[in-house]
Design an enzyme around this catalytic site. Structure first.
Site, PDB file in Angstrom:
ATOM      1  N   ASP A 146      -7.542   5.078   1.669  1.00  0.00           N
ATOM      2  CA  ASP A 146      -7.392   6.357   0.959  1.00  0.00           C
ATOM      3  C   ASP A 146      -8.492   7.326   1.372  1.00  0.00           C
ATOM      4  O   ASP A 146      -8.517   8.479   0.936  1.00  0.00           O
ATOM      5  CB  ASP A 146      -7.324   6.155  -0.569  1.00  0.00           C
ATOM      6  CG  ASP A 146      -8.532   5.445  -1.117  1.00  0.00           C
ATOM      7  OD1 ASP A 146      -9.431   5.066  -0.337  1.00  0.00           O
ATOM      8  OD2 ASP A 146      -8.594   5.258  -2.352  1.00  0.00           O
ATOM      9  N   SER A 147      -9.397   6.870   2.282  1.00  0.00           N
ATOM     10  CA  SER A 147     -10.349   7.796   2.916  1.00  0.00           C
ATOM     11  C   SER A 147      -9.590   8.836   3.740  1.00  0.00           C
ATOM     12  O   SER A 147     -10.188   9.827   4.169  1.00  0.00           O
ATOM     13  CB  SER A 147     -11.336   7.023   3.796  1.00  0.00           C
ATOM     14  OG  SER A 147     -10.652   6.129   4.651  1.00  0.00           O
ATOM     15  N   ASP A 192      -4.229   1.125   1.197  1.00  0.00           N
ATOM     16  CA  ASP A 192      -4.852   1.347  -0.111  1.00  0.00           C
ATOM     17  C   ASP A 192      -3.832   1.844  -1.130  1.00  0.00           C
ATOM     18  O   ASP A 192      -3.067   2.787  -0.849  1.00  0.00           O
ATOM     19  CB  ASP A 192      -5.945   2.417   0.008  1.00  0.00           C
ATOM     20  CG  ASP A 192      -7.315   1.818   0.238  1.00  0.00           C
ATOM     21  OD1 ASP A 192      -7.552   0.659  -0.160  1.00  0.00           O
ATOM     22  OD2 ASP A 192      -8.159   2.518   0.826  1.00  0.00           O
ATOM     23  N   LYS A 243      -4.412  -2.932  -0.727  1.00  0.00           N
ATOM     24  CA  LYS A 243      -5.787  -3.106  -1.212  1.00  0.00           C
ATOM     25  C   LYS A 243      -5.955  -2.273  -2.472  1.00  0.00           C
ATOM     26  O   LYS A 243      -5.389  -1.184  -2.577  1.00  0.00           O
ATOM     27  CB  LYS A 243      -6.789  -2.660  -0.137  1.00  0.00           C
ATOM     28  CG  LYS A 243      -8.251  -2.674  -0.610  1.00  0.00           C
ATOM     29  CD  LYS A 243      -9.230  -2.578   0.539  1.00  0.00           C
ATOM     30  CE  LYS A 243      -9.576  -1.184   0.997  1.00  0.00           C
ATOM     31  NZ  LYS A 243     -10.152  -0.300  -0.033  1.00  0.00           N
ATOM     32  N   GLU A 247      -9.033  -1.321  -5.758  1.00  0.00           N
ATOM     33  CA  GLU A 247     -10.451  -1.381  -6.117  1.00  0.00           C
ATOM     34  C   GLU A 247     -10.643  -1.951  -7.514  1.00  0.00           C
ATOM     35  O   GLU A 247      -9.906  -1.595  -8.437  1.00  0.00           O
ATOM     36  CB  GLU A 247     -11.052   0.042  -6.057  1.00  0.00           C
ATOM     37  CG  GLU A 247     -10.991   0.653  -4.665  1.00  0.00           C
ATOM     38  CD  GLU A 247     -11.573   2.068  -4.608  1.00  0.00           C
ATOM     39  OE1 GLU A 247     -12.083   2.572  -5.643  1.00  0.00           O
ATOM     40  OE2 GLU A 247     -11.512   2.675  -3.524  1.00  0.00           O
ATOM     41  N   GLU A 264     -18.390  -3.051  -0.557  1.00  0.00           N
ATOM     42  CA  GLU A 264     -18.917  -1.783  -0.033  1.00  0.00           C
ATOM     43  C   GLU A 264     -20.295  -1.480  -0.606  1.00  0.00           C
ATOM     44  O   GLU A 264     -20.510  -1.509  -1.823  1.00  0.00           O
ATOM     45  CB  GLU A 264     -17.927  -0.640  -0.369  1.00  0.00           C
ATOM     46  CG  GLU A 264     -18.397   0.700   0.182  1.00  0.00           C
ATOM     47  CD  GLU A 264     -17.303   1.769   0.225  1.00  0.00           C
ATOM     48  OE1 GLU A 264     -16.115   1.432  -0.009  1.00  0.00           O
ATOM     49  OE2 GLU A 264     -17.648   2.929   0.501  1.00  0.00           O
TER      50      GLU A 264
HETATM   51  O1  KIV Z   1     -10.478   3.979   2.235  1.00  0.00           O
HETATM   52  C1  KIV Z   1     -11.279   3.416   3.005  1.00  0.00           C
HETATM   53  O2  KIV Z   1     -11.543   3.856   4.128  1.00  0.00           O
HETATM   54  C2  KIV Z   1     -11.905   2.181   2.531  1.00  0.00           C
HETATM   55  C3  KIV Z   1     -12.984   1.613   3.388  1.00  0.00           C
HETATM   56  C4  KIV Z   1     -14.240   2.352   3.152  1.00  0.00           C
HETATM   57  C5  KIV Z   1     -13.153   0.153   3.183  1.00  0.00           C
HETATM   58  O3  KIV Z   1     -11.573   1.687   1.515  1.00  0.00           O
END
Ligand code: KIV
Length: 272
Positions: free
Chosen positions: A52-53, A91, A121, A123, A190
């Protein structure tokens, strides 16, 4: 004479576990589009994370919170179309799984069905237990994410190192064991102290992939735009920058502009 085809062995969650058992480190990078995913996969990356980055590096938002499920599915579909070998993990975006396990399952199923990705994934630890369980019950592999969890940035207030104090470190150790017991196939840690990263990796049987969690974990992940030097402003201590792509692209584009303005491009050979 028959031509021998080079066999590409797809990375699975099972293979990742074997890599941990054999002490082989796991490589993971983010990808959000077809062209970049094809290069990273061709280079032999083990896991591609449609993170989600994307909210930051692709869309220019300040945080990961605004990205939507539809956006994630769009990015993930493009990545999946490019990949022959890597495991593709996506994510779950903010708001799709916190406090509502049914909505979590729906979001995970949409990602798997509509993008063709291999895993999701999310969190958090104890607080997302129900969502993790429900997604896993549908046969969707889940990767956990502990330590600095950017979707909670407004709760933390800063992006500094997490779990430096004993109480938070203990909670993180317990969350890692919980995620493994629920059936997660791996965990991202992280921005935590290296000693804690190593302890967690040694305390669970599933692979632990670090980003700013030291060298004692089972693998490393970076945001590809950061390690390729596309994003110049972000230079945390844990980041190793392998290219200066921002400057290289800028120089190439300046060259192109000069060639257009001076009528050097196109040449005789570059026209019909
Ligand atoms: O969204 C992302 O890029 C991440 C990484 C920082 C692991 O979750």
């Amino acid at each position: 004479m028959s031509v021998q085809k080079k066999e590409i062995k797809r990375i699975t969650t099972h293979i990742l576990r074997e890599m941990k058992e054999n002490g082989e480190k796991i490589s993971m990078l983010t990808a959000y589009d077809f062209s970049m995913a094809r290069i990273l996969d061709d280079a032999g990356i083990d896991i591609l994370l449609v993170g989600d980055s994307a909210s930051n590096v692709m869309a220019g938002h300040e945080t990961t919170l605004p990205i939507t499920l539809n956006d994630m599915i769009y990015h993930a579909s493009a990545v999946v179309r490019a990949v022959k070998r890597a495991l593709v993990v996506v994510d779950l975006p903010f708001g799709t799984y916190q406090g509502d396990s049914k909505s979590a399952l729906k979001a995970a199923i949409r990602i798997m069905k509509e993008s063709g990705a291999h895993a999701v994934k999310l969190e958090g630890g104890k607080e997302v237990k129900d969502s993790v369980e429900r997604i896993l019950s549908a046969g969707v592999p889940v990767m956990g994410h502990l330590g600095l969890t950017p979707q909670s940035i407004y709760k933390f207030g800063t992006y500094t190192v997490r779990a430096k104090e004993d109480e938070e470190a203990q909670r993180l150790r317990e969350d890692a064991i919980l995620l493994e017991s629920l059936g997660c196939f791996a965990i991202v840690l992280e921005k935590i102290p290296a000693t804690l990263g190593k302890q967690v990796a040694q305390s669970v049987g599933i692979p632990v992939i670090g980003i700013g969690a030291g060298g004692g974990v089972d693998g490393q992940v970076l945001v590809s735009h950061d390690m390729l030097g596309i994003n110049k402003e972000f230079r945390p201590r844990f980041l190793r920058v392998y290219l200066d792509l921002y400057d290289d692209i800028k120089t190439a584009v300046e060259h192109y502009i000069r060639d257009v303005k001076s009528n050097d491009f196109p040449s005789e050979k570059e026209q019909y």
